[in-house]
Design a protein around this motif. Structure first.
Motif: not given
Length: 123
Positions: A9-15
């Motif tokens: 989820a953190g990676a998706l948020g950053a992207v």
């Protein structure tokens, strides 16, 4: 499993933040004001307020709040970038815009969080 979901989820948020900010910058090429970052922080605060409201008012899932709130919203929102952009506005002599960015982002994002919380009370 929560840790893995949190990381994804953190990676998706950053992207998502990168894509949205890049899109806004491509549309507002000559803009001095950091509209992308402001919009991202406001929408992220709205989502986080909504999630908090679901947990507090509707007995929502704390695991979901952790994954989306801490993971996605943590990767998506970027108050550190807002701070750097405020400093850059000051350095370029745009003191009024810096103040608007600093105070405006804080006030409007806080209001968006409260609105999200209130929205959760009616769903």
């Amino acid at each position: 499993m929560i840790v893995v979901l949190l990381a994804v989820a953190g990676a998706l948020g950053a992207v998502s933040r990168f894509v949205i900010d890049s899109f806004v910058k491509s549309k507002l090429k000559n803009a001095v004001f950091p509209w992308g970052t402001v919009g991202i922080n406001i929408t992220g605060s709205l989502l986080l307020g909504f999630l908090a409201g679901l947990v507090v008012l509707q007995d929502g899932s704390t695991d979901l709040q952790m994954v989306i709130g801490t993971g996605f919203c943590g990767g998506y929102t970027t108050f550190s970038t807002a701070s750097v952009e405020t400093v850059r506005l000051v350095q370029s002599g745009r003191h009024s815009l810096a103040l608007i960015n600093l105070v405006g982002t804080l006030v409007v994002a806080g209001g968006a969080c409260a609105a999200g919380f209130a929205l959760a009370s009616v769903v």
